[in-house]
Every structure is written in C-alpha cells, then in structure tokens.
Design a protein around this motif. Structure first.
Motif, PDB file in Angstrom:
ATOM      1  N   LEU A  26       0.559  -1.076   0.295  1.00  0.00           N
ATOM      2  CA  LEU A  26      -0.292   0.058   0.198  1.00  0.00           C
ATOM      3  C   LEU A  26       0.516   1.322   0.033  1.00  0.00           C
ATOM      4  O   LEU A  26       0.530   2.476  -1.152  1.00  0.00           O
ATOM      5  CB  LEU A  26      -1.047  -0.521   1.094  1.00  0.00           C
ATOM      6  N   LYS A  27       2.340   1.391   1.000  1.00  0.00           N
ATOM      7  CA  LYS A  27       2.858   2.782   1.046  1.00  0.00           C
ATOM      8  C   LYS A  27       3.513   2.908  -0.457  1.00  0.00           C
ATOM      9  O   LYS A  27       3.491   3.570  -0.849  1.00  0.00           O
ATOM     10  CB  LYS A  27       4.052   2.617   1.815  1.00  0.00           C
ATOM     11  N   ARG A  28       3.626   1.516  -1.066  1.00  0.00           N
ATOM     12  CA  ARG A  28       4.790   1.850  -2.273  1.00  0.00           C
ATOM     13  C   ARG A  28       3.526   2.277  -3.872  1.00  0.00           C
ATOM     14  O   ARG A  28       3.970   3.230  -4.422  1.00  0.00           O
ATOM     15  CB  ARG A  28       5.000   0.053  -3.475  1.00  0.00           C
ATOM     16  N   PHE A  29       2.177   1.750  -3.393  1.00  0.00           N
ATOM     17  CA  PHE A  29       1.225   2.115  -4.717  1.00  0.00           C
ATOM     18  C   PHE A  29       0.852   3.592  -4.006  1.00  0.00           C
ATOM     19  O   PHE A  29       0.489   5.033  -4.428  1.00  0.00           O
ATOM     20  CB  PHE A  29      -0.765   1.777  -3.873  1.00  0.00           C
ATOM     21  N   ARG A  30       1.009   4.271  -2.675  1.00  0.00           N
ATOM     22  CA  ARG A  30       0.187   5.855  -2.371  1.00  0.00           C
ATOM     23  C   ARG A  30       1.741   5.943  -2.877  1.00  0.00           C
ATOM     24  O   ARG A  30       1.653   7.730  -2.998  1.00  0.00           O
ATOM     25  CB  ARG A  30       0.999   5.657  -0.937  1.00  0.00           C
ATOM     26  N   TRP A  38      -9.423  -4.411   9.807  1.00  0.00           N
ATOM     27  CA  TRP A  38      -8.035  -4.619   9.354  1.00  0.00           C
ATOM     28  C   TRP A  38      -8.028  -3.921   8.479  1.00  0.00           C
ATOM     29  O   TRP A  38      -6.324  -3.321   7.558  1.00  0.00           O
ATOM     30  CB  TRP A  38      -8.115  -6.121   9.259  1.00  0.00           C
ATOM     31  N   VAL A  39      -8.974  -3.996   7.080  1.00  0.00           N
ATOM     32  CA  VAL A  39      -8.816  -3.361   6.006  1.00  0.00           C
ATOM     33  C   VAL A  39      -8.520  -1.729   6.538  1.00  0.00           C
ATOM     34  O   VAL A  39      -7.807  -0.862   5.735  1.00  0.00           O
ATOM     35  CB  VAL A  39      -9.736  -3.636   5.292  1.00  0.00           C
ATOM     36  N   GLU A  40      -8.797  -1.479   7.153  1.00  0.00           N
ATOM     37  CA  GLU A  40      -8.807   0.379   7.956  1.00  0.00           C
ATOM     38  C   GLU A  40      -7.276   0.583   8.140  1.00  0.00           C
ATOM     39  O   GLU A  40      -6.690   1.481   8.569  1.00  0.00           O
ATOM     40  CB  GLU A  40     -10.517   0.580   8.493  1.00  0.00           C
ATOM     41  N   ARG A  41      -6.888  -0.671   8.825  1.00  0.00           N
ATOM     42  CA  ARG A  41      -5.605  -0.257   9.893  1.00  0.00           C
ATOM     43  C   ARG A  41      -4.855  -0.405   9.010  1.00  0.00           C
ATOM     44  O   ARG A  41      -4.134   1.101   8.812  1.00  0.00           O
ATOM     45  CB  ARG A  41      -5.227  -1.377  10.780  1.00  0.00           C
ATOM     46  N   VAL A  42      -4.449  -1.156   8.243  1.00  0.00           N
ATOM     47  CA  VAL A  42      -3.398  -1.169   7.003  1.00  0.00           C
ATOM     48  C   VAL A  42      -3.471  -0.410   5.935  1.00  0.00           C
ATOM     49  O   VAL A  42      -2.638   0.593   5.962  1.00  0.00           O
ATOM     50  CB  VAL A  42      -3.660  -2.875   6.791  1.00  0.00           C
ATOM     51  N   CYS A  43      -4.673   0.202   6.082  1.00  0.00           N
ATOM     52  CA  CYS A  43      -5.513   1.202   4.825  1.00  0.00           C
ATOM     53  C   CYS A  43      -4.494   2.565   5.484  1.00  0.00           C
ATOM     54  O   CYS A  43      -3.865   3.597   5.093  1.00  0.00           O
ATOM     55  CB  CYS A  43      -6.873   1.195   4.040  1.00  0.00           C
ATOM     56  N   GLN A  44      -4.780   3.314   6.958  1.00  0.00           N
ATOM     57  CA  GLN A  44      -4.529   4.134   7.727  1.00  0.00           C
ATOM     58  C   GLN A  44      -2.849   3.870   7.794  1.00  0.00           C
ATOM     59  O   GLN A  44      -2.033   5.439   7.292  1.00  0.00           O
ATOM     60  CB  GLN A  44      -4.677   3.796   8.735  1.00  0.00           C
TER      61      GLN A  44
END
Length: 251
Positions: free
Chosen positions: A81-85, A110-116
């Motif tokens: 996700l960080k790479r996508f960001r 879990w989804v909200e945690r990793v995306c945050q």
C-alpha cells in the motif's frame, strides 16, 4: 479524479466492486493480489499467478502481485500500500460483503488499519448490501462468472464449472430457504467476462481436485471441498462497446 487500486481475488465481488468504482469515476491504476510463497497460489481460490495475469490482461488493467507468508501478510500488505501511495494511488477498493457475514466487521477493521498505515482511503462498494441484490446486479450487468470451488457437505463436486446465472441463483435462494440454519454452503468464483472485460477469458483445460480442508469464508474451515485446477487460458476478442453501453469510459 482519484486514483485507486482494487484488492483482487478474480471472483464476483471484486469484479462488481471494480465496475462500481469505475462508474463512480475512480481511475483504477491496478488490481492487487497476494500470493502465498509456500503454495504459489492465491488463497483460498487456489488460482495461479498466470491465471490472474491472463484475467487482468483480458480486463485491460495491470495486476500487481505481492508474495507473502502467513506471518508477514499484514506487514507485506502495508508495504504494498505504501508503494501504491508513492505512485499517487489514494483509494483502496475492497469487495467485502457485510450482510450475512459474521466476520465482516473484523476484516473491515483490518482493512482500515492497513490503509490508515499507508494514508489511503477505503472504498467498500458492496458494504451493507444483501447478497441477493449483489448477485442480481452482477448478472444484470452482464458478468459471466463460474463456480470454481465448493464445499463437499452442502454443494459438492457437481457445482464446479457452473455459470452463476439466474437458474443457479434461484437454486441458491432455494437452498437458503430450506436450510435449517440459513446457510447455503461455501463457494468461490472466477469472472471470465463482463462489462469490465475488453476480451473474454477462456479456459482450455480444467481438472477437478479434492482437498480435505482449506476452503475459506472469513476463516479457514477443516471441511473437505472441491476446486477446479484451471490452466491453458487464452483471450477471445469481443465486439467494441461504446461508453454508454457499460457506463464507464472505454479506450
């Protein structure tokens, strides 16, 4: 226009979520799948990277593959996700279904945690919508989706390879009505055509496989199940559609 990626399993829910995200104006940059290092497959569908790469090619959106193991799944997902960001993607699209899913809230957390952790917005196009409405929209939108895995206790081997059309849909509703606990059994799907596809995905070879455990619907189960080993895929040209036909921009 916000840039997004879609968490991708290859099945009906992520396919419909992709269509809705496109219709809502999101610019979907890629599909993203997590494959298990030990098995070389996407769990729990048992898809190979080659199969989903062919599907992504048929859709016309690149597939981003991340390899992981159970212990590092979350940390590797956050890294992805960080790479996508960093590439300008700000929205994560998930095909989570909440109605009738007792584990939905846990997975959403879990989804909200990793995306945050990656400063990314969460989009759940199917959340709070009942399964009958979702499947009806999937069929009415023109998706062709196949049953590729089914539990052995309620559905069985005969369900493999069947198209999710209104005939099968009515059978599922009948199972729900007659089941003492309201459960119809576990199954997974593969989408091979539809409004998001520029070409149709054809499967040249399929083999039926029986496994003692491993089917997944929120949590792993030890119950035996059947799945299709799919290989030798090829793409078939489709008639060109104008944007108004599917409600999204085409190229």
């Amino acid at each position: 226009m916000k840039k997004a990626f879609v968490s991708w399993s290859g099945g009906k829910d992520c396919s419909l979520s992709l269509l809705r995200a496109l219709r809502d104006g999101y610019e979907v940059q890629c599909l993203a799948s997590m494959f298990t290092e030990g098995t070389g497959r996407l769990y729990p569908h048992h898809f190979t990277p080659e199969l989903l790469e062919s599907q992504a090619e048929a859709i016309g959106i690149p597939l981003e593959i991340t390899w992981t193991n159970g212990q590092e799944y979350t940390s590797n997902y956050i890294k992805m996700l960080k790479r996508f960001r960093e590439e300008g993607i700000t929205v994560a699209v998930f095909g989570d279904v909440s109605v009738g899913n007792p584990d939905a809230l846990e997975h959403r957390m879990w989804v909200e945690r990793v995306c945050q952790a990656a400063d990314m917005e969460v989009l759940l196009p199917l959340w709070d919508e009942d399964r009958e409405s979702i499947i009806g929209d999937l069929i009415d939108s023109g998706f062709e989706t196949l049953i590729v895995a089914a539990d052995d206790s309620k559905l069985g081997r005969s369900w493999l390879g069947r198209k999710l059309d209104y005939t099968l849909f009515n059978e599922l509703k009948s199972l729900h009505t007659t089941s003492p606990d309201g459960k119809i059994g576990l199954y997974h799907t593969l989408t091979v055509d539809g409004p998001i596809f520029k070409k149709k995905l054809e499967i040249a070879d399929r083999k039926t496989v029986y496994k003692e455990c491993g089917l997944y619907d929120g949590k792993p189960t030890i119950a035996p199940f059947w799945y299709l080993e799919l290989s030798d895929c090829f793409l078939v040209e489709k008639p060109l559609l104008v944007a108004e036909d599917i409600g999204v921009e085409t190229s």
